[in-house]
Design an enzyme around this catalytic site. Structure first.
Site, PDB file in Angstrom:
ATOM      1  N   HIS A 141      47.689 -39.132  -8.431  1.00  0.00           N
ATOM      2  CA  HIS A 141      47.532 -37.691  -7.918  1.00  0.00           C
ATOM      3  C   HIS A 141      47.871 -36.590  -8.868  1.00  0.00           C
ATOM      4  O   HIS A 141      49.088 -36.542  -9.437  1.00  0.00           O
ATOM      5  CB  HIS A 141      48.591 -37.661  -6.604  1.00  0.00           C
ATOM      6  CG  HIS A 141      48.584 -36.429  -6.100  1.00  0.00           C
ATOM      7  ND1 HIS A 141      47.398 -35.902  -5.445  1.00  0.00           N
ATOM      8  CD2 HIS A 141      49.379 -35.335  -5.744  1.00  0.00           C
ATOM      9  CE1 HIS A 141      47.808 -34.670  -4.777  1.00  0.00           C
ATOM     10  NE2 HIS A 141      48.886 -34.262  -5.118  1.00  0.00           N
ATOM     11  N   LYS A 162      48.706 -26.671  -8.451  1.00  0.00           N
ATOM     12  CA  LYS A 162      47.941 -27.431  -9.557  1.00  0.00           C
ATOM     13  C   LYS A 162      46.721 -26.999  -9.489  1.00  0.00           C
ATOM     14  O   LYS A 162      46.011 -26.725 -10.636  1.00  0.00           O
ATOM     15  CB  LYS A 162      48.276 -29.091  -9.264  1.00  0.00           C
ATOM     16  CG  LYS A 162      49.377 -29.605  -9.313  1.00  0.00           C
ATOM     17  CD  LYS A 162      49.367 -31.088  -9.085  1.00  0.00           C
ATOM     18  CE  LYS A 162      49.143 -31.550  -7.916  1.00  0.00           C
ATOM     19  NZ  LYS A 162      50.054 -31.131  -6.750  1.00  0.00           N
ATOM     20  N   ASP A 180      42.765 -33.182  -7.790  1.00  0.00           N
ATOM     21  CA  ASP A 180      43.368 -33.895  -6.636  1.00  0.00           C
ATOM     22  C   ASP A 180      43.631 -35.587  -7.056  1.00  0.00           C
ATOM     23  O   ASP A 180      44.532 -35.818  -6.968  1.00  0.00           O
ATOM     24  CB  ASP A 180      42.442 -33.853  -5.392  1.00  0.00           C
ATOM     25  CG  ASP A 180      43.368 -34.449  -4.164  1.00  0.00           C
ATOM     26  OD1 ASP A 180      44.357 -33.755  -3.813  1.00  0.00           O
ATOM     27  OD2 ASP A 180      42.831 -35.432  -3.513  1.00  0.00           O
ATOM     28  N   ARG A 246      65.694 -24.873 -21.539  1.00  0.00           N
ATOM     29  CA  ARG A 246      65.354 -23.567 -22.080  1.00  0.00           C
ATOM     30  C   ARG A 246      65.053 -23.679 -23.886  1.00  0.00           C
ATOM     31  O   ARG A 246      64.555 -22.710 -24.295  1.00  0.00           O
ATOM     32  CB  ARG A 246      66.624 -22.664 -22.075  1.00  0.00           C
ATOM     33  CG  ARG A 246      66.919 -22.615 -20.574  1.00  0.00           C
ATOM     34  CD  ARG A 246      67.928 -21.534 -20.134  1.00  0.00           C
ATOM     35  NE  ARG A 246      67.486 -20.289 -20.611  1.00  0.00           N
ATOM     36  CZ  ARG A 246      68.488 -19.134 -20.449  1.00  0.00           C
ATOM     37  NH1 ARG A 246      69.398 -19.165 -20.002  1.00  0.00           N
ATOM     38  NH2 ARG A 246      67.721 -18.065 -20.891  1.00  0.00           N
TER      39      ARG A 246
END
Length: 326
Positions: A141, A162, A180, A246
């Site tokens: 997916h 997405k 998808d 980060r």
């Protein structure tokens, strides 16, 4: 039963292959092994380990050796080479087919194919074609796009954005492979390929709009049938309590078809330009693969600064001790 390739499909997908004999029984032939075999020892009469389920390729060496045999020997070896389970006999370089091979193949219902290509090229081409077609496939997916020529698999929870991110990337000039659902398979020991299921090819689902045809809206330059998956980007909903990387020291991977693919996690938040961030993530990943690592540069600079400050503190302490008479 594992994957099989119909012989008719192999002929259709490779126009250099022509049917010399056996048109009437092509439909009953399938191939289940990707390896192509060149029967050499078999021409001498040694059949103890003959792999009859493989495509049998004969080139100049095999045909010329067979021509030197007497007629009875040729008939015996070709009768044993042509077995009911043999998918086909493939002759390279447009070489003449021995009469005894024609008779043996007809009796065993083994098609004979012929090609003008060189033997080594033909062996490589057919092996690679069969390896791809016979590869075990699974579905993931996500959305697969090609960004700056690199295959990027966008994953994340449903509704995270997405497809919308992929659509924005297409508008930036990048290409869509699958939306998808992505069918993936292992091409070799280090490569995972991704493609769209046939029913979803060139299509995207955008909430509020519905299904769109990327090929019709953006042209052929906006789509691609398949690509190697080089990077996985996991899009996660922003969590203020989460500890996001980060500095870029974390190196995560996702295993697909037994191969570890580098993965980065990007938090999704209102106001963040996700397509630009994905582009930068791809450029940064490519730079790392070329040896330019901004994280390592930062670490080196920090280490150098700490060393300079430590040296300065030692000098100051030494001067202070000297003045105090210590």
């Amino acid at each position: 039963m594992g994957n099989v390739v119909k012989l008719t499909d192999m002929i259709k997908d490779n126009p250099t292959l022509r049917v010399y004999q056996g048109q009437g029984y092509l439909d009953e032939k399938t191939i289940s092994v990707s390896d192509v075999y060149r029967p050499g020892l078999e021409l001498t009469g040694y059949f103890d380990f003959y792999p009859e389920k493989r495509v049998q390729l004969m080139g100049r060496t095999e045909i010329s050796y067979a021509a030197a045999l007497d007629g009875d020997m040729r008939q015996r070896v070709f009768s044993r080479i042509c077995q009911p389970d043999t998918p086909c006999i493939l002759i390279s370089r447009g070489l003449p087919v021995p009469e005894e091979l024609t008779e043996a193949a007809a009796e065993a219902h083994t098609p004979i194919l012929i090609s003008n290509d060189a033997t080594t090229y033909l062996m490589s081409m057919v092996t690679q074609y069969l390896a791809v077609k016979l590869a075990v496939r699974t579905s993931i997916h996500g959305v697969l796009v090609e960004v700056f020529g690199m295959g990027v698999l966008l994953t994340g929870d449903s509704g995270v954005g997405k497809s919308e991110t992929a659509l924005a990337l297409v508008q930036h000039g990048h290409r869509l492979i699958a939306d998808d659902r992505v069918d993936v398979y292992q091409k070799d020991h280090d490569t995972v390929m991704g493609e769209a299921p046939r029913i979803l090819k060139h299509l995207m689902e955008i909430r509020g709009i519905g299904i769109i045809d990327v090929l019709s809206l953006f042209g052929s330059g906006a789509i691609k049938d398949e690509t190697e998956i080089s990077l996985v980007i996991y899009l996660s909903n922003w969590d203020p309590k989460a500890n996001y990387d980060r500095l870029g020291f974390q190196e995560n991977t996702r295993v697909i078809c037994g191969i570890a693919i580098p993965q980065v996690t990007i938090p999704v938040k209102v106001g963040r330009n996700m397509e630009n961030i994905v582009e930068v993530a791809v450029m940064n990943f490519r730079a790392k693969t070329m040896g330019f690592d901004a994280t390592q540069t930062f670490d080196n600079n920090l280490t150098s600064l700490i060393a300079e400050n430590t040296a300065e503190e030692k000098r100051e302490k030494a001067e202070k001790d000297k003045k105090s008479g210590k």
